[in-house]
Motif scaffolding. Structure first.
Motif, PDB file in Angstrom:
ATOM      1  N   HIS A  33      -3.256  -9.045  -1.773  1.00 14.64           N
ATOM      2  CA  HIS A  33      -3.569  -7.700  -1.287  1.00 14.64           C
ATOM      3  C   HIS A  33      -4.602  -7.724  -0.157  1.00 14.64           C
ATOM      4  O   HIS A  33      -4.369  -7.193   0.922  1.00 14.64           O
TER       5      HIS A  33
ATOM      6  N   ASP B  42       0.798  -1.231   0.000  1.00 17.15           N
ATOM      7  CA  ASP B  42       0.000   0.000   0.000  1.00 17.15           C
ATOM      8  C   ASP B  42       0.835   1.288   0.000  1.00 17.15           C
ATOM      9  O   ASP B  42       0.736   2.108   0.910  1.00 17.15           O
TER      10      ASP B  42
ATOM     11  N   ASP C 229      -1.454  -1.895  -4.484  1.00 19.84           N
ATOM     12  CA  ASP C 229      -1.856  -0.515  -4.178  1.00 19.84           C
ATOM     13  C   ASP C 229      -0.689   0.475  -4.240  1.00 19.84           C
ATOM     14  O   ASP C 229      -0.421   1.216  -3.280  1.00 19.84           O
TER      15      ASP C 229
ATOM     16  N   ASN D  74      -6.471  -3.594  -5.170  1.00 22.82           N
ATOM     17  CA  ASN D  74      -7.725  -3.060  -5.713  1.00 22.82           C
ATOM     18  C   ASN D  74      -7.524  -1.720  -6.423  1.00 22.82           C
ATOM     19  O   ASN D  74      -8.240  -1.412  -7.372  1.00 22.82           O
ATOM     20  N   HIS D  75      -6.538  -0.935  -6.001  1.00 25.54           N
ATOM     21  CA  HIS D  75      -6.358   0.364  -6.658  1.00 25.54           C
ATOM     22  C   HIS D  75      -5.732   0.245  -8.050  1.00 25.54           C
ATOM     23  O   HIS D  75      -5.999   1.074  -8.915  1.00 25.54           O
TER      24      HIS D  75
ATOM     25  N   HIS E 198      -3.873  -3.933   2.389  1.00 25.41           N
ATOM     26  CA  HIS E 198      -5.245  -3.441   2.198  1.00 25.41           C
ATOM     27  C   HIS E 198      -5.926  -2.923   3.462  1.00 25.41           C
ATOM     28  O   HIS E 198      -6.551  -1.869   3.426  1.00 25.41           O
TER      29      HIS E 198
HETATM   30 ZN    ZN Z   1      -6.377  -1.860  -0.987  1.00 24.88          ZN
END
Ligand code: ZN
Length: 363
Positions: free
Chosen positions: A234, A105, A141, A176-177, A314
């Motif tokens: 993640h 992240d 991320d 996810n990003h 995450h």
């Molecule tokens: Zn995330």
């Protein structure tokens, strides 16, 4: 705020534009003055189309494809292109006698990432790989929130090559990003990138299109990796995956087959859709909730995937923490705040946290 001050244009929906504008007025996000960004590089026919922004001024040029590595440097923006045809990272299981380090992240906090890696001797003071045959896992991320996403990506792109040359390895996993940006969901984009989008006259997600050097590279990245009895992703693995005896290759393959919606021939459905939703590997937060996965379910996952630890990002923590008697390690130590970060080290059965200053702390 007057409506005309919104950065509304053909590249952002009104809602996204409003969110980005609100973010730009956030007291902690800082004023968007000087923009240095790029390079954004696209493969067009047999040439490279290169674009970068120095002091809010766009420069574009075209290169005949010649010799690699091709080193580019504009106003302290570095890129070293090594290969225009990256191949899918299909190997998901690694075993060997080496140290493993992991962090997560980054969210555009390039300077913090460099400090963390330097102080913990993953790289030297020149930014070169110094981790020997070690494996470095980044559980996704890199994108969103901060304003040095491009720098972070180019740095990891080249670090991966350097590690490989020394017998080490960088495993960059999708978060996810990454998936949001590739799919044009720009809710968390730093407002600085509105300027990039306007100057390049290109939607942000198109800067990472298939024919871009970084976009092609990102599309080769897996969503999970298993290194020496540890399984990394993640978000995490929902216990259902163990109950249904789904193997790692299937999870990664189906996830990747459903990566970018507009590049699919049919809408996501079934297991492919499940993997991209809230219980899927990039969104799952069940190890950190009272009503989430039980320790018994964690044990089921460990047995099914034949690992002894699950390592995930995450879900942000103040520092690297464990859950379920150390069977889950949470490595998102909130680099997104731009102030602090940590890196996890594993050497055989020893594990410790590396602080931002490079101190070793007990896990
Ligand atoms: Zn995330």
């Amino acid at each position: 705020m007057p409506l005309q001050s919104l950065p509304m244009n053909k590249y952002f929906s009104p809602v996204t534009a409003l969110l980005i504008t609100l973010l730009s007025f956030h007291p902690f996000s800082g004023a968007v003055n000087k923009v240095n960004d790029g390079p954004y590089i696209f493969l067009k026919d047999s040439s490279l189309s290169i674009h970068w922004i120095c002091n809010n001024k766009l420069t574009s040029e075209s290169y005949e494809i010649a010799h690699f590595p091709l080193s580019l440097n504009y106003c302290d923006l570095n890129a070293k292109i090594t290969n225009l045809n990256p191949v899918e990272d299909n190997q998901l299981v690694f075993e060997g006698d080496y140290q493993v380090a992991a962090f997560s992240d980054v969210h555009g906090q390039f300077d913090l990432m460099i400090a963390l890696l330097t102080n913990n001797h993953i790289i030297d003071s020149q930014g070169n790989w110094a981790f020997g045959k070690g494996h470095l896992v980044i559980t996704g991320d890199i994108f969103d929130r901060g304003n040095k996403v491009t720098q972070a990506l180019w740095f990891l792109y080249y670090l991966e090559q350097q590690a490989e040359a020394k017998g080490g390895k960088v495993h960059l996993l999708l978060g996810n990003h990454e998936v949001m940006v590739l799919n044009g969901d720009l809710r968390y984009l730093h407002p600085m990138y509105v300027e990039t989008v306007n100057l390049l006259n290109t939607p942000y997600e198109e800067l990472y299109a298939k024919n871009s050097v970084l976009g092609a590279w990102l599309r080769t990245k897996p969503v999970l990796v298993k290194v020496n009895n540890m399984l990394f992703a993640h978000g995490g693995f929902h216990p259902t995956l163990a109950v249904n005896k789904v193997d790692l290759t299937t999870i990664n393959t189906v996830f990747k087959q459903n990566l970018v919606k507009k590049e699919l021939t049919a809408p996501r459905e079934g297991f492919g859709e499940y993997l991209h939703k809230k219980d899927g590997v990039i969104w799952y937060r069940g190890y950190f909730k009272d009503n989430g996965a039980s320790t018994k379910e964690i044990d089921l996952l460990l047995t099914h995937f034949q690992v002894n630890t699950l390592v995930v990002g995450h879900t942000s923590q103040k520092e690297i923490e464990t859950r379920h008697q150390g069977k889950v390690i949470a490595i998102d130590a909130s680099m997104k705040e731009g102030k602090y970060g940590e890196i996890l080290f594993i050497d055989k059965d020893k594990k410790w946290r590396g602080t931002l200053q490079g101190d070793k702390k007990a896990l």
